[in-house]
Design a protein around this motif. Sequence first.
Motif, mmCIF file in Angstrom:
data_model
loop_
_atom_site.group_PDB
_atom_site.id
_atom_site.type_symbol
_atom_site.label_atom_id
_atom_site.label_comp_id
_atom_site.label_asym_id
_atom_site.label_seq_id
_atom_site.Cartn_x
_atom_site.Cartn_y
_atom_site.Cartn_z
ATOM 1 N N ARG A 262 0.785 -1.253 -0.091
ATOM 2 C CA ARG A 262 -0.212 0.108 0.051
ATOM 3 C C ARG A 262 0.939 1.151 -0.089
ATOM 4 N N SER A 263 0.323 2.323 -0.540
ATOM 5 C CA SER A 263 1.009 3.656 -0.290
ATOM 6 C C SER A 263 0.807 4.366 0.720
ATOM 7 N N SER A 264 -0.169 3.952 1.945
ATOM 8 C CA SER A 264 -0.297 5.022 2.827
ATOM 9 C C SER A 264 0.721 4.195 4.112
ATOM 10 N N GLN A 265 0.722 5.109 5.273
ATOM 11 C CA GLN A 265 1.425 4.398 6.296
ATOM 12 C C GLN A 265 0.607 3.202 6.878
ATOM 13 N N TYR A 266 -0.717 3.559 7.177
ATOM 14 C CA TYR A 266 -1.562 2.464 7.810
ATOM 15 C C TYR A 266 -2.635 2.268 6.776
ATOM 16 N N CYS A 267 -3.073 0.844 7.015
ATOM 17 C CA CYS A 267 -4.037 0.489 6.130
ATOM 18 C C CYS A 267 -5.441 0.983 6.264
ATOM 19 N N THR A 268 -5.725 1.628 7.287
ATOM 20 C CA THR A 268 -7.040 1.960 7.732
ATOM 21 C C THR A 268 -7.132 3.612 7.312
ATOM 22 N N VAL A 269 -6.195 4.095 6.569
ATOM 23 C CA VAL A 269 -6.305 5.527 6.353
ATOM 24 C C VAL A 269 -7.459 5.805 5.329
ATOM 25 N N VAL A 270 -8.052 4.725 4.820
ATOM 26 C CA VAL A 270 -9.034 4.644 4.034
ATOM 27 C C VAL A 270 -10.306 5.205 4.722
ATOM 28 N N ALA A 271 -10.363 4.879 6.022
ATOM 29 C CA ALA A 271 -11.740 5.351 6.733
ATOM 30 C C ALA A 271 -11.827 6.662 7.067
ATOM 31 N N LYS A 272 -10.760 7.406 6.638
ATOM 32 C CA LYS A 272 -10.587 9.091 7.102
ATOM 33 C C LYS A 272 -11.336 9.850 5.965
ATOM 34 N N ALA A 273 -11.697 9.166 4.804
ATOM 35 C CA ALA A 273 -12.730 9.655 4.037
ATOM 36 C C ALA A 273 -13.991 9.917 4.474
ATOM 37 N N LEU A 274 -14.315 9.137 5.318
ATOM 38 C CA LEU A 274 -15.703 8.942 5.808
ATOM 39 C C LEU A 274 -15.810 9.743 7.427
ATOM 40 N N ASN A 275 -14.695 10.460 7.780
ATOM 41 C CA ASN A 275 -14.512 10.862 9.137
ATOM 42 C C ASN A 275 -14.978 9.836 10.232
ATOM 43 N N ALA A 276 -14.451 8.932 9.834
ATOM 44 C CA ALA A 276 -14.681 7.719 11.029
ATOM 45 C C ALA A 276 -13.513 7.864 11.825
ATOM 46 N N PRO A 277 -13.871 7.621 13.363
ATOM 47 C CA PRO A 277 -12.611 7.453 14.301
ATOM 48 C C PRO A 277 -12.024 5.952 13.927
ATOM 49 N N ILE A 278 -10.515 6.056 14.194
ATOM 50 C CA ILE A 278 -9.747 4.934 13.976
ATOM 51 C C ILE A 278 -9.036 4.851 15.303
ATOM 52 N N PHE A 279 -9.044 3.728 15.745
ATOM 53 C CA PHE A 279 -8.260 3.406 17.055
ATOM 54 C C PHE A 279 -7.260 2.331 16.828
ATOM 55 N N HIS A 280 -6.095 3.080 17.065
ATOM 56 C CA HIS A 280 -4.876 2.071 16.811
ATOM 57 C C HIS A 280 -4.505 1.304 18.147
ATOM 58 N N VAL A 281 -4.379 0.179 18.379
ATOM 59 C CA VAL A 281 -4.211 -0.490 19.416
ATOM 60 C C VAL A 281 -3.244 -1.676 19.290
ATOM 61 N N ASN A 282 -2.488 -1.684 20.557
ATOM 62 C CA ASN A 282 -1.460 -2.853 20.436
ATOM 63 C C ASN A 282 -2.238 -4.092 20.756
ATOM 64 N N GLY A 283 -1.810 -5.219 19.819
ATOM 65 C CA GLY A 283 -2.709 -6.388 20.116
ATOM 66 C C GLY A 283 -2.190 -6.981 21.362
ATOM 67 N N ASP A 284 -1.126 -6.826 21.704
ATOM 68 C CA ASP A 284 -0.484 -7.343 22.990
ATOM 69 C C ASP A 284 -1.081 -6.944 24.373
ATOM 70 N N ASP A 285 -1.633 -5.947 24.108
ATOM 71 C CA ASP A 285 -2.286 -4.990 25.335
ATOM 72 C C ASP A 285 -3.803 -5.451 25.566
ATOM 73 N N VAL A 286 -3.873 -6.451 26.140
ATOM 74 C CA VAL A 286 -5.259 -6.924 26.068
ATOM 75 C C VAL A 286 -6.207 -5.780 27.037
ATOM 76 N N LYS A 287 -5.982 -5.320 27.816
ATOM 77 C CA LYS A 287 -6.537 -4.136 28.378
ATOM 78 C C LYS A 287 -6.974 -2.940 27.441
ATOM 79 N N ALA A 288 -6.055 -2.584 26.698
ATOM 80 C CA ALA A 288 -6.391 -1.372 25.701
ATOM 81 C C ALA A 288 -7.293 -2.003 24.705
ATOM 82 N N VAL A 289 -7.082 -3.224 24.494
ATOM 83 C CA VAL A 289 -8.109 -3.688 23.166
ATOM 84 C C VAL A 289 -9.435 -3.807 23.673
ATOM 85 N N VAL A 290 -9.584 -4.224 24.881
ATOM 86 C CA VAL A 290 -10.935 -4.298 25.490
ATOM 87 C C VAL A 290 -11.465 -2.993 25.520
#
Length: 840
Positions: free
Chosen positions: A238-266
Motif C-alpha cells: 500500500r502507499s499509505s502508512q496505515y491500511c486504515t487510512v481509507v476510513a478518514k474519507a468518512l470522518n470515521a474514528p480510527i483506534f490504533h491498539v497494540n494487540g499485546d495489550d489486552v486491556k487496551a484492546v478491550v
Amino acid sequence: MHIANCEKCNWLRDKIETPTLMQYNRQRREVILDRLIWSTQFENFLATKWTTAKRFGLEGGETLIPEMKETFDRAADLGVESIVIGMPHRGRLNVLGNVVPKPLHQIFSEFSGGTKPVDGVGLYTGTGDVKYHLGISYDRPTRGGKRIHLSLVANPSLLEAVDPVVVGKTRAKQYYSNDVDRTKNMAVLIHGEGSFAGQGVVYETLHLSALPNYTTGGTIHIVVNNRVAFTTDPRAGRSSQYCTVVAKALNAPIFHVNGDDVKAVVHACELAAEWRQTFHSDMWLIWSVTVDLGIMRSTSHRSHSQRSLQIYQNKLLESGQVTEEDIGNISQKVSSILNEEFFTIKDYVPKRRDWLSAYWTGFKSPEQLSCVQNTGVKPEILKNVGKAITFLPHNFKPHRAVKKVYEQRAKMNETGEGLDWAMAEAFAFATLVVEGNHVRLSGQDVERGTFSHRHSVLMIRKQGISTALWTMLLSTKMRRCLLSAIGMFIITNFALNQGMSQHVLVVYRNAIATLVIAPFAVVFDRNMRPKMTLSVFVKILLLGLLEPTIDQNLYYTGMKYTAATFTSAMCNVLPAFAFMMAWIFKLEKVNIRKLYSQAKILGTIVTVGGAMIMTLINGPMLQLPWIKSNNQHVFSSAAAKQDPVKGALIVTIGCFCWTSFIILQAITLKSYPAELSLTALICLVGTIEGSIVALVMEGGNAAVWSIHLDVKFLAAVYGGLICSGVAYYIQGVIMKTRGPVFVTSFNPLCMIIVAILSSFILSEILYLRRVIGAVLIVIGLYLVLWGKCKDQLSSNQNIKMEASNDQKITAMDETTMVSNQNSVVLGVTSSKVTTNNESV
C-alpha cells in the motif's frame, strides 16, 4: 484529529483523555483472562492434534476473541439485539469455537474427516466448503445477563467479498424488525490489513455506508494487522502508512491498539460500541468505527506464540489480582473441556443442516418449492395492477417521451398485446408488492433504467418534484380500511337503534373475524410464524382486551348515547392520542426547537380542542334541505335519549384504549411479525374476553343472543369480517413501515363522509358546533401530518448534507437527490417498495 465535528471530538476526548487510566475489577480481569486462555489453548490444541492440517490459525492475534466478546457484551448493554459478523478464514475456527460458539466436537470431527452427514433428501445440504469458510448462528448470553443473536456469515477465500453481504443482511434485518433507529441490529466486519487496503470492495462498501438508502447505522470494523499481509511487506502492499487510512474519507474514528495489550484492546472495543450507539440516535448517520488491531506473528502463519497471554498473566500476577493457582485452574479447566470434546467425536453423527440456524427450521429448499409453488398471477390481478402502475395524476406533467411510454404501457395493459421487457418487469415487481413482499433494487440508475426503459420514478425538473409511481398500492389498502369504517358507522347505528345489545355484537363480530381469518393464517403464515413466547402471549391477551373488548363495548355504548356522526367525529382524537403515546414510547421523534415538531404538538392541541367544542358547546341546528321534517320527528325521540357529554366521555375512553391497542400492536409486530396469525389470535382472545363481559352485563337474558338474517346479522358479519379481520391485518402491514401515527391519520375524512351519509340515510340532525369542532379537528390533524412529513424531509436532508461533508448537493439531469424536494403521493403509494436509486 481528522473528524470535523466538535461534538464527536469532545466525546472522544472525554472518553480517552481521562485523569486516571481505565481500571477493571478482579472479576472482570478474570473473565478477560479466561477468554484469552480459551483463545490461546484452542490454537495450541489444534496445532497439537492436527499438526499438518490447514487451519489458518490466530496465533499472535489471540486477543481478537476477548475483544469480540467484550464488544458484543457492551453492545447488548446499549440495546443491540442482533449482530451480523463477517470475517476472512484466518481465525475463523477460533471465532466459531469460542465466540459464536459452534460445538467443539463438531469442529474436531471436521478435522478428523468424520462421517458423511445423514439427513433428508432435497434439503439445503450446506456449501460443501472447507471448515474455515462456513458460518453459524447462535443466541449468546452476555456478561450483563442479556441474550444477543449472533450470525456469522459464510465466506469463501475471497476475503472481503463478504463485506456487502453482511451490511445488506443487517439492513434487511433492520427493515423486517422495524428497527427504524437502527440501534437493535448491528454489523461487525473483521479484516486483514492486506485485503483491507487492497480489495476495492472495501472502499465501495465504506462509501455506500453513509447514504440514506444503504446505511445500517454504523459498522464496527476490526482490522487484525500482523504487518505481513500473508507474505507481503507493507512497503509493497500500500502507499499509505496505515491500511486504515481509507476510513478518514468518512470522518470515521480510527483506534490504533497494540494487540499485546489486552486491556487496551478491550477498552477500545467498548468505545467502538458506545460510539456506534451514541451518535446514531442524534445524527442519523453513524460513521463506521474502525479498530486497527496491531499484532506480531513471530514465526509467520504457523507460529504458536503466546506473547499476549504471557504479558497479561504477568501484569495480573504483579498487581496481585490473580495467583498462579488461579491461572492454573483456568488452564486445567480449558484443557479438560477440549480433551473431553475431542474424545466424543467418534460418537458424533453430523447432519447436513448443522451450519444453519434454528430460524431455518421448516424452510423449504428451491427443489422442494419448485414442485409445489405456482408463481402465476390471475389476469384480473394483472389488469388492476397494470392500471395502478400506468396511472399519472392530472397535475403531473412528465416529459413527452416518458408520457408516450406510459401511454403505450396502458395500451399493453388493456389489450394484452405487445408486452415488452420493461412492462413484464413492472408487472413482476407490482404483483410481489401486492402479495406483501418487500422489493428492493439497489444500484446506479435503477429508477430510470440503464437503457431508459424502466421509469419507475419520474421527475419534474423545473419543480424539483419526484413522483414514485409505485407508492399507490399501500394507500389503496388504507382507502379500503376507510370505506369499511364508514360502512360500520352506518350499519352499526341501524342495528343498535333496533335494540341489539352492544355487548353481544362485540362477541359475534370477533367470533366471525376469527373464523374467517384463522384458515388464512394457518396456510399463509405456516413458514413465517415465529415461536410463541410468554411475552408475546401476554401482549396478545392485552391486545384482545384493549380493542376487541373494552374499546368496542365503549364505542357502541357511546354511539347509543349520541349519533353516528358524533361518534365518528369524537374518534378523531385518535390521531392525537396516537401521536402522544408514540412520542412517549419513542415510536415518534419530537424536537421542541424544530418548527415541524412544534406543528405536531400544536396540531395535537387543536385536535383535542375541536373534540371538546363538539361536546361541550351548544349551537344552532342546521336546516339541511334533504332532511325531511317527518324524519326529524321520528328521530326526535331518539335525540331525547341522547347524552352528548356522557357519550363523549365513553367514546374518549374507548379511543384511549384503541390508541393503546395500536401502539401495543406496533410493538408486538417487532417480535411477532406474522400479521395474519396475530390478527386471528387477537380476534380469538377478543371473542373469549368479550363473551365474559357480555355474560356479566346481560345476566341471564338469553333473548339478546338471538340473531336472524337482518341488519343485526349484517352488522356482526360486516364488523367482524371487514372492520376487525381485514382492518387489523392491513393496519399491521402498514404500521410496520409507516408507524402508528400514519395508520390513524385517515379518521377526519371518515368523519366527513359519515356525516354526509348519515344526514341522507339516517336523517341525522347536524349542529353548527359539530361542524366547527370537526373543522378544528381536521386542521389540527393535518398540522400533525404536515409536521411529521416535513420532519422526515428535514432529517433526510441532514443525512445527505452530513454524508457529503457539508457540501451542497447539486442536482444533475433527472436525479432525485434534489435539495428541498417535495414528494407527490399518488392515490396508490407503497412503502413496501422504496426508491431513490434504491428500489422499484
